[in-house]
Every structure is written in structure tokens, then in C-alpha cells.
Scaffold this motif. Sequence first.
Motif, short mmCIF file in Angstrom:
data_model
loop_
_atom_site.label_atom_id
_atom_site.label_comp_id
_atom_site.label_asym_id
_atom_site.label_seq_id
_atom_site.Cartn_x
_atom_site.Cartn_y
_atom_site.Cartn_z
N THR A 1 -26.75 -14.35 -1.13
CA THR A 1 -27.18 -14.02 -2.49
C THR A 1 -26.10 -13.19 -3.17
OG1 THR A 1 -28.33 -11.94 -1.98
CG2 THR A 1 -29.58 -13.99 -1.68
N GLY A 2 -26.05 -13.30 -4.50
CA GLY A 2 -24.98 -12.63 -5.22
C GLY A 2 -23.62 -13.18 -4.84
N GLY A 3 -23.58 -14.48 -4.51
CA GLY A 3 -22.35 -15.08 -4.01
C GLY A 3 -21.36 -15.45 -5.10
N GLY A 4 -21.69 -15.17 -6.35
CA GLY A 4 -20.83 -15.58 -7.44
C GLY A 4 -19.61 -14.71 -7.68
N SER B 1 -18.74 -15.38 1.18
CA SER B 1 -18.93 -16.83 1.16
C SER B 1 -17.70 -17.55 1.68
CB SER B 1 -19.26 -17.29 -0.27
OG SER B 1 -20.47 -16.75 -0.73
N ARG B 2 -16.54 -17.12 1.23
CA ARG B 2 -15.31 -17.78 1.64
C ARG B 2 -15.05 -17.60 3.13
NH1 ARG B 2 -10.75 -16.70 -2.92
NH2 ARG B 2 -9.78 -18.46 -1.84
N ARG B 3 -15.38 -16.41 3.66
CA ARG B 3 -15.16 -16.17 5.09
C ARG B 3 -16.06 -17.07 5.94
NH1 ARG B 3 -13.13 -12.36 8.68
NH2 ARG B 3 -13.49 -13.19 10.77
N PHE B 4 -17.33 -17.20 5.57
CA PHE B 4 -18.20 -18.07 6.34
C PHE B 4 -17.72 -19.51 6.30
CE2 PHE B 4 -21.35 -14.62 6.34
CZ PHE B 4 -21.84 -14.74 7.64
N VAL C 1 -27.61 -13.65 4.14
CA VAL C 1 -26.91 -12.43 3.73
C VAL C 1 -27.48 -12.01 2.38
CG1 VAL C 1 -24.70 -11.33 3.22
CG2 VAL C 1 -24.83 -13.15 4.96
N ASN C 2 -28.27 -10.95 2.39
CA ASN C 2 -28.83 -10.41 1.14
C ASN C 2 -27.82 -9.44 0.55
OD1 ASN C 2 -31.55 -11.51 0.73
ND2 ASN C 2 -31.97 -10.61 2.73
N ASN C 3 -27.05 -9.95 -0.38
CA ASN C 3 -25.95 -9.18 -0.96
C ASN C 3 -26.17 -8.82 -2.43
OD1 ASN C 3 -22.94 -8.41 -1.36
ND2 ASN C 3 -23.22 -10.15 -2.75
N ALA C 4 -27.01 -9.57 -3.13
CA ALA C 4 -27.19 -9.34 -4.57
C ALA C 4 -27.66 -7.92 -4.84
CB ALA C 4 -28.20 -10.33 -5.14
N LYS D 1 -30.02 -14.93 12.01
CA LYS D 1 -29.43 -13.62 11.75
C LYS D 1 -29.59 -13.28 10.28
CE LYS D 1 -27.73 -13.29 15.95
NZ LYS D 1 -26.37 -13.75 16.29
N VAL D 2 -30.01 -12.04 10.01
CA VAL D 2 -30.09 -11.53 8.65
C VAL D 2 -29.20 -10.31 8.55
CG1 VAL D 2 -31.58 -10.59 6.84
CG2 VAL D 2 -32.47 -12.36 8.39
N ILE D 3 -28.32 -10.32 7.58
CA ILE D 3 -27.48 -9.15 7.29
C ILE D 3 -27.81 -8.70 5.89
CG2 ILE D 3 -25.16 -8.23 7.05
CD1 ILE D 3 -25.75 -11.39 9.08
N ASN D 4 -28.33 -7.48 5.78
CA ASN D 4 -28.69 -6.91 4.49
C ASN D 4 -27.60 -5.95 4.04
OD1 ASN D 4 -31.20 -8.19 3.99
ND2 ASN D 4 -32.13 -6.93 5.58
#
Length: 255
Positions: free
Chosen positions: A12-15, A23-26, A88-91, A136-139
Motif C-alpha cells: 500500500t502507498g506504493g506510488g 515495490s521495486r525491491r520485491f 506491506v502496509n506502508n500507506a 508475512k505482514v510487515i507494517n
Amino acid sequence: MRGLDGKTVIITGGGGGIGRAVSRRFAEEGSLVAVLDRDAAAAQATADLITEAGGKAKAYAADITDYAAIETTVAAIERDLGIPTVLVNNAGFDRFMPFLKTEPAMWDQLISINLTGALNMHHVVLPRMLEAGGGKVINVASDAARVGSSGEAVYAACKAGLVGLSKTLARELATKNVNFNVVCPGPTDTALLKAVADTSNNPEKLLEAFKNAVPKRRLGQPEDYPGIIALLASDDADFITGQVISVSGGLTMAG
């Protein structure tokens, strides 16, 4: 890293900012990346960067505060890329203002994006992870959650809530092979930080204060975070859950 190739990952918030770097690393690790952002153009730009580099990604425009929209979007991700087993909850969103000068409308906005949005994502994605046998969840929280930050009371409260949520779910789903961990950035050179600074009386002074508070005497960069996030999503982190890791140049050194 082991176990990321071919995995479907939602970010999320991948923009932009940290989300784009993650995003690019994954994608570099061979994952199938669902770039989720409420800004459709930004999400597509990230997906384009990945596909141009030979990776696999698809952009999805959705507002994480809208539960029904997230249900629809995650169903589309599953159809397009497969069952998501990494989230990945990044937003995030912030405003810099002393608490007594804030208003309830501002609280609602901060809570909806920083906490309710993450709750929505967990609630919709976790059943799919359980169906797949684990995940896996990474917050992505904030050092403000660990030590507080003047001018960010509601934001810090939301991110502290995200820490508590992660630890609780780590306990509830430990035997179901779903791991939850938290990465806490310090001040990071992103458009969000600049926007936050612009809400203060003296943006340049605030940014300089942030930098001077970091022992390494620099702001974080988006590229400082993908490594630890990818590690926590990988098979190398199968026995790591319920942990909070600061990536902040030494700003906090919590034991």
C-alpha cells in the motif's frame, strides 16, 4: 533472499517514496507486485518502472479507508497475480501541529488513513493468507510510535496502535504460519515529510531539526527500508514475529 520469488506481494502507498522503493525491491527478488495507491497515476508509474526493468507488477487504484473498495481490489489482485501471501502496509498521512490546535475532523482523517486503512487491509487479506497456508505482514509504523514526537500526537497514536495490532495478531496467528513485524522509519526524505513540514510555521527549520536529531546527521532515504522489509517477508525470517525494528539512523535505540 529465500522464498520471495513468485510470491504475490501487496504494497500500500506504493506510488512513491518508501512504497515505490519497496515495490521495486520485491520485483528484483522475483515477486509479483501489486502496487496499491489511491493515486492511480503514481501507482502506474511504479508498476511501469518495474515492468521496464523486467519485473512483474500491476497497479491498483484504491482508497484503503474504503472497506468495500479494498474487498474488490484484493479480489482483483488475486485474479490477476495469485493469492497474496505478503502484505506491506506502508500507506500513511500526517499533519504537523500541536495537539491542542488540532480539530476532530483532522483526527478522523489521520486515524482513517493510518489505522483504519491498515485494519481494512488486514481484515481482507489475512483470510487469503490462511487459505494459502501462511504469509508475512510487515507494517510500516514510525519511531513516533515508540518515543513520541512533538506536533504529531494523533499520528503517533495511530502508529502505536499499529504496533499493538501487529503484536496481538502475531500471537493470535502464530500457529497459523502468519508472521507480523513492524518497521519504524525515522524522518525520511519523501514528499510526505516535505508536506508535513509545510504545515509548520518554519518548514526549513523543522527539517533541519529532524536531521540534527539523527546521530548519523541525515534524513532517511526511501532506499534505506526495502532491505529489512524484504528480509522480514522472506523465508529467512520464518522465526521472527511480533518484533518492532527501527530504521532511523540511531534516532531511537530501543531495547
